[in-house]
Design an enzyme around this catalytic site. Sequence first.
Site, mmCIF file in Angstrom:
data_model
loop_
_atom_site.group_PDB
_atom_site.id
_atom_site.type_symbol
_atom_site.label_atom_id
_atom_site.label_comp_id
_atom_site.label_asym_id
_atom_site.label_seq_id
_atom_site.Cartn_x
_atom_site.Cartn_y
_atom_site.Cartn_z
ATOM 1 N N ASN A 110 0.825 -1.205 0.000
ATOM 2 C CA ASN A 110 0.000 0.000 0.000
ATOM 3 C C ASN A 110 0.861 1.257 0.000
ATOM 4 O O ASN A 110 0.902 1.993 -0.975
ATOM 5 C CB ASN A 110 -0.961 0.013 1.186
ATOM 6 C CG ASN A 110 -2.032 1.076 1.050
ATOM 7 O OD1 ASN A 110 -1.895 2.032 0.300
ATOM 8 N ND2 ASN A 110 -3.125 0.918 1.785
ATOM 9 N N ASP A 111 1.583 1.480 1.085
ATOM 10 C CA ASP A 111 2.351 2.714 1.214
ATOM 11 C C ASP A 111 3.390 2.876 0.115
ATOM 12 O O ASP A 111 3.653 3.987 -0.340
ATOM 13 C CB ASP A 111 3.051 2.762 2.579
ATOM 14 C CG ASP A 111 2.054 2.721 3.729
ATOM 15 O OD1 ASP A 111 0.955 3.294 3.577
ATOM 16 O OD2 ASP A 111 2.360 2.104 4.765
#
Length: 483
Positions: A409-410
Amino acid sequence: MEGGTPAWAMLAYLIAGICFILALRGLSSPATSQRGNRFGMTGMALAVGATLATHVPMATFPTPDFVYPVLDSETLIEILVAILVGGSVGIITARRINMTAMPQLVAAFHSLVGMAAVLVGAAAFLNPAAFGIADAGVIHAQSRVEMGLGVAIGAITFSGSVIAFLKLNGNMSGKPILLPLRHVINLGTLAAILGLIGYFTTDQSPWVFFTVTALAFLIGFLLIIPIGGADMPVVVSMLNSYSGWAAAAMGFTLHNTAMIVTGALVGSSGAILSYIMCRAMNRSFISVIAGGFGAVASSGAEAKTDRPWKRGSAEDAAYMMKQADSVIIVPGYGMAVAQAQHVLREMADLLKKEGVSVKYAIHPVAGRMPGHMNVLLAEANVPYDEVFELEDINSEFAQTDVAFIIGANDVVNPAAKTDKSSPIYGMPVFDVEKAKTVMFLKRSMGGVGYAGVDNDVFYMDNTMMLLADAKKMVEDIVKALAH
């Protein structure tokens, strides 16, 4: 210890040091990591063997001009039993541990190194004559500095590693725990530790030694507890560096060249790795050491599920990837949690049989420790030549048909490039949004990444969300590809 280390032992330590250097060289690449581990084990066995041999009865190794403490047979047996017990525990733990739990295992091992340094320092302080660092009960000033620094760094490593373990293992919230006036408290505590170590050179009273030890345990806790989000890989790397410096400092106290060399190698390589990772995350190296990063309140801590998004199925994903010319897979911690690396490789093999080019994109801080994704992919026998680092593959997303994101995600969040209020702003990320199609595999739309930041890629027109357990979804894709 008088007379220094005998020449044959120095030669053994030199060879051990060379083995450690070759080990670090081998561990720099997944392709040579097994060879690097073998060099490391060989060097450690040689160093331990040489250290024990210099302390057996002098009749075995007569060296007229050399005097060293001699181990009686009972003590030698106790040491060998301790090595056997510790080695057995290590082997059993390593064989049973899941690859998903490797980060917390590394943190736990770091804590043991730190505590070992503290215990050795305490033993040297309580019985300095046995270590050859005192005259008439007065510890040499130089030895007091070495002892103070070793105990302080070891205590910081221990308590910091315990907090890191609790965060990584889920026993403590991964979110930053912010204490009021934490920077003032941290700086004040560090200043007190350094001041007391300086005072220790003039006064070897027990209260000075044990106050330094207690404050060091405290500052290790204070430095790590405010760290959260995507910053844990750097924490693990820095704790590795701390453990090395603690070992090196204790090497001076023990007059052991092998410990000094090994500790310095571990400490410096860990610091260099941490610096590289800080650059990869656009973090300040100084703020890492001070524990001042990862403590910024995130913007958009909840996913904006009211925005329109498109959901796809395993059949949709299989069809689109089979028609593609190129697929880049971006793995993250979600893949590790689901233990989906083996079925992911099976999916890639099926795609390659269809003539699709498959590559894996690894971010420096993906997962919970440096190289976490590389280890998982290597466990699944993914060919090393299909695995690429961020700087080597990022430019290819614009020409890629499918970016398949599994559990990350990040490291693919464009907020890092555009949103100055984001806690991950400035961190280099993959340009997955430039791919023709983005397939984003995650459990639900309600969750956000480890840094607690929503991801605009979820809502892009070229993104298809695959909401399910990572392993189950990839298994369904494999079934669809096989038909």
